[in-house]
Design an enzyme around this catalytic site. Structure first.
Site, mmCIF file in Angstrom:
data_model
loop_
_atom_site.group_PDB
_atom_site.id
_atom_site.type_symbol
_atom_site.label_atom_id
_atom_site.label_comp_id
_atom_site.label_asym_id
_atom_site.label_seq_id
_atom_site.Cartn_x
_atom_site.Cartn_y
_atom_site.Cartn_z
ATOM 1 N N LYS A 140 13.052 -16.778 -18.087
ATOM 2 C CA LYS A 140 13.554 -15.435 -17.709
ATOM 3 C C LYS A 140 14.548 -14.956 -18.755
ATOM 4 O O LYS A 140 14.495 -13.806 -19.186
ATOM 5 C CB LYS A 140 14.257 -15.454 -16.337
ATOM 6 C CG LYS A 140 13.390 -15.540 -15.122
ATOM 7 C CD LYS A 140 12.548 -14.333 -14.834
ATOM 8 C CE LYS A 140 11.225 -14.363 -15.524
ATOM 9 N NZ LYS A 140 10.130 -15.090 -14.992
ATOM 10 N N ASN A 152 0.101 -0.022 6.185
ATOM 11 C CA ASN A 152 0.701 -0.829 5.133
ATOM 12 C C ASN A 152 1.352 -2.010 5.820
ATOM 13 O O ASN A 152 2.138 -1.832 6.744
ATOM 14 C CB ASN A 152 1.748 0.022 4.390
ATOM 15 C CG ASN A 152 2.508 -0.757 3.335
ATOM 16 O OD1 ASN A 152 2.136 -1.876 2.991
ATOM 17 N ND2 ASN A 152 3.567 -0.155 2.816
ATOM 18 N N GLY A 153 1.016 -3.238 5.390
ATOM 19 C CA GLY A 153 1.599 -4.429 6.016
ATOM 20 C C GLY A 153 0.528 -5.465 6.284
ATOM 21 O O GLY A 153 -0.577 -5.390 5.730
ATOM 22 N N LYS A 209 2.266 -7.511 -19.293
ATOM 23 C CA LYS A 209 2.340 -8.028 -17.919
ATOM 24 C C LYS A 209 1.218 -9.031 -17.658
ATOM 25 O O LYS A 209 1.416 -10.047 -17.026
ATOM 26 C CB LYS A 209 2.258 -6.864 -16.924
ATOM 27 C CG LYS A 209 2.319 -7.279 -15.458
ATOM 28 C CD LYS A 209 3.685 -7.839 -15.098
ATOM 29 C CE LYS A 209 3.747 -8.407 -13.692
ATOM 30 N NZ LYS A 209 4.884 -9.339 -13.515
ATOM 31 N N CYS A 255 0.836 -1.208 0.000
ATOM 32 C CA CYS A 255 0.000 0.000 0.000
ATOM 33 C C CYS A 255 0.864 1.250 0.000
ATOM 34 O O CYS A 255 2.036 1.213 0.356
ATOM 35 C CB CYS A 255 -0.880 0.018 1.237
ATOM 36 S SG CYS A 255 -1.871 -1.467 1.399
ATOM 37 N N GLU A 274 11.890 -22.198 -15.640
ATOM 38 C CA GLU A 274 11.712 -20.794 -15.261
ATOM 39 C C GLU A 274 12.974 -19.980 -15.572
ATOM 40 O O GLU A 274 12.888 -18.859 -16.073
ATOM 41 C CB GLU A 274 11.343 -20.716 -13.767
ATOM 42 C CG GLU A 274 11.336 -19.329 -13.155
ATOM 43 C CD GLU A 274 10.375 -18.346 -13.821
ATOM 44 O OE1 GLU A 274 9.605 -18.742 -14.696
ATOM 45 O OE2 GLU A 274 10.434 -17.152 -13.462
HETATM 46 O O1 M6R Z 1 -0.705 -13.193 -14.074
HETATM 47 P P1 M6R Z 1 -0.327 -14.617 -14.314
HETATM 48 O O2 M6R Z 1 0.547 -15.164 -13.234
HETATM 49 O O3 M6R Z 1 -1.515 -15.510 -14.564
HETATM 50 O O4 M6R Z 1 0.530 -14.584 -15.641
HETATM 51 C C1 M6R Z 1 0.988 -15.766 -16.219
HETATM 52 C C2 M6R Z 1 2.064 -15.471 -17.236
HETATM 53 O O5 M6R Z 1 1.580 -14.633 -18.251
HETATM 54 C C3 M6R Z 1 3.296 -14.831 -16.588
HETATM 55 O O6 M6R Z 1 3.809 -15.611 -15.559
HETATM 56 C C4 M6R Z 1 4.413 -14.620 -17.636
HETATM 57 O O7 M6R Z 1 4.879 -15.843 -18.088
HETATM 58 C C5 M6R Z 1 5.544 -13.788 -17.025
HETATM 59 N N1 M6R Z 1 5.768 -12.621 -17.797
HETATM 60 C C6 M6R Z 1 6.835 -14.499 -16.974
HETATM 61 O O8 M6R Z 1 7.836 -13.726 -16.410
#
Ligand code: M6R
Length: 609
Positions: A486, A100-101, A604, A2, A482
């Site tokens: 990345k 916040n917390g 995102k 927050c 993963e």
């Molecule tokens: O919001 P979500 O966790 O459902 O999103 C899933 C993927 O789109 C998300 O993890 C994506 O792979 C990331 N950008 C990876 O870093």
């Protein structure tokens, strides 16, 4: 999490606070509010949604005063609606508070306060704090806040005002950030420097277990026994943009470094007092249902899917359940055999991923109960699930998921542990050992972050490669996926994660001296097999970067570069081992000049199919 802003002085407090809250807007929030000391007493305006909604409310019904506090809320306990938004007031309306917390013992405090006659108007953990201040108030706000925080367990940064003592803001902090801005005849408070940088760059940082009284005449800092503490202001040299990133060069790096505390937040309030189990407060999921289960089907996308795969290893290890994992985009179009004895789990940072939502709805139509691991409270997946484990990782701004992944893994460990205890497959002694190790992870993540210098030098050697494999086995196979994700998403390098034992079935043909192979080889029951797999790569001349356990004597002889991380239980090791993988991808991308926070072609949150 927050955002907090407060002001006392000669300016229009509402304007200062609104501007400050706008400066914190980039972090994400779901509701906002302001409390002001007006001549007639405390006045509050708050509203669900964006700050523009609060601004409209303030147009209709302005706040006028020179001492006030404001808040943007990122919901953790209770939906993101107007009653749950801050500031909260006590029963008399004389005290207002923003927080916040996470208050871990809020349920027992709330019950006790209700018995004493207090009336609650929200479902938040935060509201207990303002009622505690009310309970202890005897003419001295600082003393009342001191006594209130002494009863609270967990994390907090709070700001409190009272119309009975209208010339002060009292603040307190433990494990959540709070800064105090120093002005001439005025004082500012904020959860983050950008909120007040327009007015002052001289700030006092409040430390854990400290309180402060902020008045027009100055700032006094105290410890928890109200002993005054001397503190000199520091001068902030950051630009606004640097301040938003907490001094880090990108949001991704800031979020990588937040992991010791975000991981701590996953555990907060969830360890039972006897330390032999956990409580997850999944409303629609009781123990009888958990005992009746036959299968768990985990569905999610991207990083969340790799966390889900990690969840399969955990559930299979700690329970006798059959577990399947699917990418949501595949699950929704195949014909999975689901029934009432199958629990469907979704994992999602945003809670808004289109394929995961569609899969959840399909499973619901087939009569399955849904448990979700979600970061954003109030999101679609949060609302449509029977039980939810919130990851409490706070807003994640970098497109590449980092702190959400470790928080998801933490939530899945807690879930597997809980199911194992309920079904009698995890003993109290085993649970205690796992919990003790879980609690040591923030410190171990911190030590893993200390590898950054070494990781940067290793990245320097390899950033021109064209392709990379990431290899792991068992619990660390999803981590290899993963690590590769990345690298590809932020550096635009081709990278693939593989189970190490699979290499001889084809991929080894690709290995030559220009091929980078990142091997996760920390201590495990399959350590010797992993070493053999690395030797196969070595024999073909591949460039090996290994992640190994501190003190491992073998790896340096077969890997060109080794990054050493602290030892932990194998089941929990992905949470530590992923840290150097995140940093490695980060530094490769940096050396390649990529836009790390906003990688090309990616969003995102993927809210369309
Ligand atoms: O919001 P979500 O966790 O459902 O999103 C899933 C993927 O789109 C998300 O993890 C994506 O792979 C990331 N950008 C990876 O870093």
């Amino acid at each position: 999490m927050c955002g907090i802003v407060g002001y006392i002085g000669h300016r229009d407090a509402c304007e200062v606070i609104m501007k400050g809250l706008c400066r914190l807007e980039y972090r994400g929030y779901d509701s906002a509010g302001i409390a002001m000391i007006e001549p007639g007493g405390i006045a509050v305006r708050k509203r669900e949604g964006k700050l523009s909604g609060l601004a409209e409310l303030l147009e209709e019904s302005p706040l006028r005063g020179h001492c006030g506090i404001g808040h943007t809320r990122w919901a953790t306990h209770g939906e993101p609606d107007t009653p749950n938004s801050h500031p909260h007031t006590d029963c008399s309306g004389h005290i207002a508070l923003v927080h916040n917390g996470i208050i871990e013992n809020y349920l027992s405090l709330r019950m006790a306060l209700i018995e004493e006659g207090h009336t609650f108007t929200s479902k938040t953990d935060s509201e207990v704090l303002v009622h505690l201040v009310e309970k202890y108030y005897q003419g001295n706000l600082l003393d009342a806040v001191k006594r209130a925080v002494a009863s609270a367990e967990g994390a907090y940064a709070i700001a409190v005002i009272s119309d009975r003592t209208p010339d002060e803001i009292v603040v307190a902090r433990k494990a959540s950030p709070l800064v105090i801005g120093v002005g001439e005849g005025e004082g500012f408070i904020a959860s983050d420097v950008p909120a007040i940088l327009e007015y002052t760059n001289r700030v006092l940082y409040l430390n854990d277990n400290e309180l402060a009284r902020v008045t027009r005449d100055g700032i006094a800092i105290y410890d928890l026994s109200l002993k005054p503490l001397a503190r000199e202001p520091v001068t902030i040299e950051w630009t606004l943009e640097q301040a938003e990133k907490g001094g880090y060069e990108t949001f991704m790096l800031k979020e990588i470094y937040e992991q010791p505390s975000s991981f701590q937040d996953v555990l907060r309030g969830r360890i039972l007092p006897g330390r032999d189990g956990v409580t997850l407060a999944m409303k629609g999921i009781d123990d009888a249902f958990i005992r009746s289960l036959e299968k768990v089907s985990i569905i999610s996308c991207g990083t969340a899917c790799y966390a889900g795969m990690g969840g399969r290893y955990l559930l299979e290890h700690f329970t006798d359940l059959a577990v399947e994992v699917d990418y949501s985009s595949e699950f929704r179009y195949r014909c999975p055999k689901l029934d009432r004895n199958t629990l469907v789990m979704t994992v999602s940072q945003s809670g808004e991923t289109a394929d995961t939502i569609a899969s959840l709805r399909m499973a619901r139509e087939k009569g399955c109960k849904i448990v979700s691991v979600v970061n954003v409270v109030g999101s679609t997946i949060d609302r449509e699930s029977d039980g939810v484990i919130h990851t409490h990782a706070g807003p994640e701004i970098g497109v590449a998921s980092t702190k959400a992944y470790t928080a998801q893994l933490g939530a899945l460990v807690l879930f597997a542990l809980h199911v194992g205890r309920v079904r009698g497959q995890v003993t109290p002694a085993d649970a205690r050992a796992i919990i003790e190790e879980l609690e040591s992870l923030p410190g171990k993540i911190d030590r893993a972050l200390a590898t950054e210098g070494a990781v940067r030098s290793i990245a320097q050697k390899h950033f021109r490669v064209k392709s990379a494999f990431y290899l792991g086995r068992g619990f660390n196979y999803p981590n290899a996926l993963e690590g590769a994700l990345k690298l590809k998403e932020i550096s635009y390098l081709h990278a693939e994660g593989y189970p190490a034992g699979e290499m001889k079935h084809g991929p080894n043909a690709l290995i030559d001296r220009d091929f980078l192979v990142v091997c996760i080889c920390t201590r495990s029951v399959r350590y010797d097999k992993m070493i053999s797999n690395i030797k196969e790569v070595e024999a073909r001349g591949g460039r090996i970067v290994a992640v190994g356990t501190e003190g491992d004597p073998n790896l340096k002889d077969i890997a060109g570069d080794v990054i050493y991380v602290p030892e932990t239980m194998e089941e929990l090791s992905p949470i530590v081992n992923v840290i150097p993988l995140q940093l490695f991808a980060y530094h490769i991308a940096r050396l390649r000049g990529c836009d790390i926070d906003k990688p090309r072609n990616l969003a995102k949150s993927v809210t369309v199919e």
